[in-house]
Design a protein around this motif. Structure first.
Motif, mmCIF file in Angstrom:
data_model
loop_
_atom_site.group_PDB
_atom_site.id
_atom_site.type_symbol
_atom_site.label_atom_id
_atom_site.label_comp_id
_atom_site.label_asym_id
_atom_site.label_seq_id
_atom_site.Cartn_x
_atom_site.Cartn_y
_atom_site.Cartn_z
ATOM 1 N N ILE A 89 0.930 -1.415 -0.218
ATOM 2 C CA ILE A 89 0.067 -0.578 0.166
ATOM 3 C C ILE A 89 0.919 1.395 -0.263
ATOM 4 O O ILE A 89 0.670 1.834 -0.501
ATOM 5 N N ASN A 90 2.441 1.751 0.682
ATOM 6 C CA ASN A 90 2.818 2.452 0.995
ATOM 7 C C ASN A 90 3.569 2.452 0.087
ATOM 8 O O ASN A 90 4.394 3.648 -0.226
ATOM 9 N N ARG A 91 4.742 1.678 0.449
ATOM 10 C CA ARG A 91 5.891 1.632 -0.330
ATOM 11 C C ARG A 91 6.689 2.110 0.413
ATOM 12 O O ARG A 91 7.798 2.851 0.035
ATOM 13 N N ASP A 92 6.463 2.785 1.705
ATOM 14 C CA ASP A 92 7.086 3.227 2.394
ATOM 15 C C ASP A 92 8.434 2.086 3.325
ATOM 16 O O ASP A 92 8.990 2.421 3.902
ATOM 17 N N ILE A 93 8.208 1.451 3.327
ATOM 18 C CA ILE A 93 8.622 -0.266 3.547
ATOM 19 C C ILE A 93 9.387 -0.480 2.754
ATOM 20 O O ILE A 93 9.329 -1.082 1.591
ATOM 21 N N GLY A 94 11.115 -0.515 2.260
ATOM 22 C CA GLY A 94 11.717 -1.079 1.524
ATOM 23 C C GLY A 94 11.959 -3.008 1.045
ATOM 24 O O GLY A 94 11.219 -3.698 2.117
ATOM 25 N N ALA A 95 11.791 -3.321 0.670
ATOM 26 C CA ALA A 95 11.630 -5.067 0.269
ATOM 27 C C ALA A 95 12.881 -5.972 1.437
ATOM 28 O O ALA A 95 12.386 -7.206 1.679
ATOM 29 N N ASP A 96 14.100 -4.932 1.590
ATOM 30 C CA ASP A 96 14.905 -5.255 2.546
ATOM 31 C C ASP A 96 14.591 -5.937 3.671
ATOM 32 O O ASP A 96 14.556 -6.612 4.805
ATOM 33 N N GLU A 97 13.383 -4.729 4.192
ATOM 34 C CA GLU A 97 12.737 -4.655 5.499
ATOM 35 C C GLU A 97 11.680 -5.887 5.323
ATOM 36 O O GLU A 97 11.003 -6.833 6.542
#
Length: 95
Positions: free
Chosen positions: A45-53
């Motif tokens: 939804i937000n894309r504010d969390i990186g894929a590595d997280e």
């Protein structure tokens, strides 16, 4: 799940030697990354969390856990390792 169990076993106060000394803990998974499922929604939804997280590599998670365990009083010295694969059979007699 399996990751949490492996990390908790690694933190147990194992004796330094003897039959109950710290075991070798193997975490077996065919993938090289652990997916934190609850974070997938935030990422989508937000894309504010990186894929590595959302899906860090097991190697990174286990290294971080080992370094943090060094600061826990009474924490054990069991090593937790990730093996990429699948368990097809367990020989309980040979362990």
């Amino acid at each position: 799940g399996g990751l949490n169990l492996a990390l908790r076993l690694g933190e147990m106060p194992w004796p330094d030697s003897g039959p109950k000394a710290a075991p070798e803990i193997l975490l077996v998974d065919p993938k090289d990354r652990f997916v934190f499922t609850p974070l997938l929604v935030d990422h989508a939804i937000n894309r504010d969390i990186g894929a590595d997280e959302v899906a860090p590599e097991y190697a990174t998670l286990l290294e971080r856990a080992a370094s943090e365990r060094a600061f826990l009083p009474g924490a054990g010295a069991a090593r937790v390792e990730h093996v990429r694969g699948r368990v097809v059979r367990v020989d309980w007699r040979r362990r």
